[in-house]
Design an enzyme around this catalytic site. Structure first.
Site, short mmCIF file in Angstrom:
data_model
loop_
_atom_site.label_atom_id
_atom_site.label_comp_id
_atom_site.label_asym_id
_atom_site.label_seq_id
_atom_site.Cartn_x
_atom_site.Cartn_y
_atom_site.Cartn_z
N GLU A 20 0.82 -1.22 0.00
CA GLU A 20 0.00 0.00 0.00
C GLU A 20 0.85 1.27 0.00
O GLU A 20 1.75 1.44 0.81
CB GLU A 20 -0.95 0.04 1.20
CG GLU A 20 -1.90 1.23 1.15
CD GLU A 20 -3.05 1.14 2.11
OE1 GLU A 20 -4.03 1.90 1.93
OE2 GLU A 20 -3.00 0.32 3.04
N GLU A 49 -12.85 2.81 2.89
CA GLU A 49 -12.11 2.89 4.15
C GLU A 49 -12.19 4.35 4.61
O GLU A 49 -11.35 5.18 4.26
CB GLU A 49 -10.65 2.47 3.95
CG GLU A 49 -9.86 2.40 5.25
CD GLU A 49 -8.38 2.16 5.02
OE1 GLU A 49 -7.77 1.39 5.78
OE2 GLU A 49 -7.82 2.75 4.07
#
Length: 252
Positions: A133, A231
């Protein structure tokens, strides 16, 4: 597109395990969460299976404590443990992180590539994809090394495994680089998962500077067939917020 919801920042006053069914009832296609070390993964897997909602992904065990560029003597056993958690959860995607910026930047990149090559061999045997990520270093994660999707794509290309990809977080990359649709379209084969939130604020997707329906349409047109994750932190009733996010990305 299939949509997953990170249940950590949503329904925070409700027991974690009870959030799984709430996500299903709100219309989500899948759930995800952060650190598997914090929970009973077999219990999560069982509850999700009974509720009829898949687990799209979670982080590698203690991802913020054990970074993917650390010595392999530490990373290797942690990846193995994480793959066992993934089996308990019946998930096929794990999220890994780079370290913070320390010393010469090239050292971090080299270590990530070498470790991810080794991790790829382990992940391939389990049919799991590890996604690295990229995060923004301007606001939320100052000092985080991998703050560029372009550098992330270079790493994924160097590893050269179908089981190692980049997690493209639209929220973070809008803050760092912009050029979302072109970047996604040109690199879709290197992307293994998406995260999203409103920019700025990291709240609901609707009404912010990112045109999420257009971004999602571009990803679909380019051939993306995995999950697109929410998210974010709701600013109003959690259930209504999740439903509104879904309605928005679906054009309603």
């Amino acid at each position: 597109m299939k949509y997953s919801l990170c249940i950590e920042p949503v329904w925070e006053k409700i027991d974690f395990y009870d959030r799984i069914k709430l996500a299903k009832d709100a219309g989500m296609d899948a759930i995800e969460f952060w650190d598997p070390a914090d929970y009973d993964c077999k219990k999560i897997g069982s509850i999700a299976a009974n509720a009829g909602i898949p687990i799209s992904d979670c982080c590698i065990n203690k991802a913020w404590t054990i970074r993917m560029s650390w010595p392999w003597e530490v990373v290797g056993p942690n990846v193995e443990l994480s793959l066992n958690y993934a089996e308990d959860l019946n998930t096929k995607t794990l999220i890994g992180l780079s370290d913070d910026l320390k010393g010469h930047a090239d050292c971090e990149k080299i270590a990530l590539i070498e470790n991810l090559k080794r991790a790829a061999e382990m992940a391939e045997k389990k049919g799991v994809t590890i996604v690295l990520e990229a995060l923004n270093s301007n606001y939320n994660h100052k000092g985080y090394w991998l703050d560029s999707a372009y550098v992330g794509f270079e790493i994924v290309k160097a590893v050269n495994s179908p089981n190692i990809k980049l997690l493209y977080d639209v929220y973070h990359m809008q803050l760092m680089e912009g050029n979302l649709i072109n970047t996604i379209t040109d690199n879709i084969k290197l992307i293994g998962h998406f995260h999203s939130a409103g920019v700025p604020g990291r709240n609901e997707l609707r009404g912010t500077e990112v045109n999420y329906p257009a971004v999602i349409a571009a990803a679909e047109k380019a051939g993306y067939d995995r999950y697109f994750g929410f998210e974010y932190w709701p600013t109003f009733d959690d259930t209504e917020s999740v439903k509104d996010n879904l309605a928005y990305v679906k054009g309603n």
